[in-house]
Design a protein around this motif. Sequence first.
Motif, PDB file in Angstrom:
ATOM      1  N   TYR A  12      -9.320   0.187  -9.396  1.00 39.47           N
ATOM      2  CA  TYR A  12      -7.887   0.123  -9.103  1.00 39.47           C
ATOM      3  C   TYR A  12      -7.484   1.139  -8.042  1.00 39.47           C
ATOM      4  CZ  TYR A  12      -7.370  -2.649 -13.341  1.00 39.47           C
ATOM      5  OH  TYR A  12      -7.461  -3.625 -14.284  1.00 39.47           O
ATOM      6  N   PRO A  13      -6.496   0.776  -7.202  1.00 43.42           N
ATOM      7  CA  PRO A  13      -5.965   1.776  -6.265  1.00 43.42           C
ATOM      8  C   PRO A  13      -5.345   2.928  -7.060  1.00 43.42           C
ATOM      9  CG  PRO A  13      -5.136  -0.431  -5.748  1.00 43.42           C
ATOM     10  CD  PRO A  13      -5.849  -0.519  -7.064  1.00 43.42           C
ATOM     11  N   SER A  97      -2.556  -5.908  -7.681  1.00 50.51           N
ATOM     12  CA  SER A  97      -2.506  -5.805  -6.232  1.00 50.51           C
ATOM     13  C   SER A  97      -2.689  -7.183  -5.607  1.00 50.51           C
ATOM     14  CB  SER A  97      -3.619  -4.868  -5.752  1.00 50.51           C
ATOM     15  OG  SER A  97      -3.855  -5.023  -4.378  1.00 50.51           O
ATOM     16  N   LYS A 122       3.768  -1.927  -2.254  1.00 51.28           N
ATOM     17  CA  LYS A 122       3.693  -1.027  -3.411  1.00 51.28           C
ATOM     18  C   LYS A 122       2.535  -0.034  -3.280  1.00 51.28           C
ATOM     19  CE  LYS A 122       3.922   0.233  -7.861  1.00 51.28           C
ATOM     20  NZ  LYS A 122       4.995   0.631  -8.673  1.00 51.28           N
ATOM     21  N   TYR A 123       1.359  -0.530  -2.931  1.00 55.59           N
ATOM     22  CA  TYR A 123       0.177   0.324  -2.881  1.00 55.59           C
ATOM     23  C   TYR A 123      -0.057   0.895  -1.492  1.00 55.59           C
ATOM     24  CZ  TYR A 123      -0.574  -1.950  -7.334  1.00 55.59           C
ATOM     25  OH  TYR A 123      -0.406  -2.428  -8.605  1.00 55.59           O
ATOM     26  N   SER A 124       0.236   0.094  -0.493  1.00 56.31           N
ATOM     27  CA  SER A 124       0.137   0.514   0.900  1.00 56.31           C
ATOM     28  C   SER A 124       0.808  -0.579   1.725  1.00 56.31           C
ATOM     29  CB  SER A 124      -1.326   0.692   1.324  1.00 56.31           C
ATOM     30  OG  SER A 124      -2.025  -0.534   1.224  1.00 56.31           O
ATOM     31  N   GLU A 129       2.515  -5.589  -4.922  1.00 54.91           N
ATOM     32  CA  GLU A 129       2.211  -5.740  -6.342  1.00 54.91           C
ATOM     33  C   GLU A 129       2.820  -7.073  -6.799  1.00 54.91           C
ATOM     34  OE1 GLU A 129       2.128  -2.679  -9.826  1.00 54.91           O
ATOM     35  OE2 GLU A 129       4.197  -3.284  -9.490  1.00 54.91           O
TER      36      GLU A 129
END
Length: 136
Positions: A12-13, A97, A122-124, A129
């Motif tokens: 997971y990130p 993701s 959300k993550y980058s 997400e």
Amino acid sequence: MLGFLGAIREVYPGGSEWLDQSLKMEVKETYVLALLSPLNELAGAAILKKKYLRSMKICTFYIRPQFRKLGIGQRAVREICLRSFDSGFDHLYVTYSKNHASCVGGFLEDNGFEYQSEIYDKYSVGDSEIVFGIGS
């Protein structure tokens, strides 16, 4: 089990920080489930968290590669849903993701979950997400 969950740190990130924080929560709010193969081998794990009054989130759902495509994940998700609803929860949801959409979205839909929303970047940048849920 905690050693096995260590593999999640790589999947997971931000997995390391997330796992450390998740496992510090009160036991009554977080449930860690071992998913066993028919031969009682550790096939995977799931981490569930009570998020709102009547809502449960599947925060982590992982099946070890050698146990995939055997129906273990499908049986586990169905059992998680049944037990959550029997325990008084109205809604169960999963986020993931967008980069994992090809291996997750169809699995969730096959098990009754429906697309609910997308949280952009959300993550980058470019990695959103995705939220899928089941129930009201």
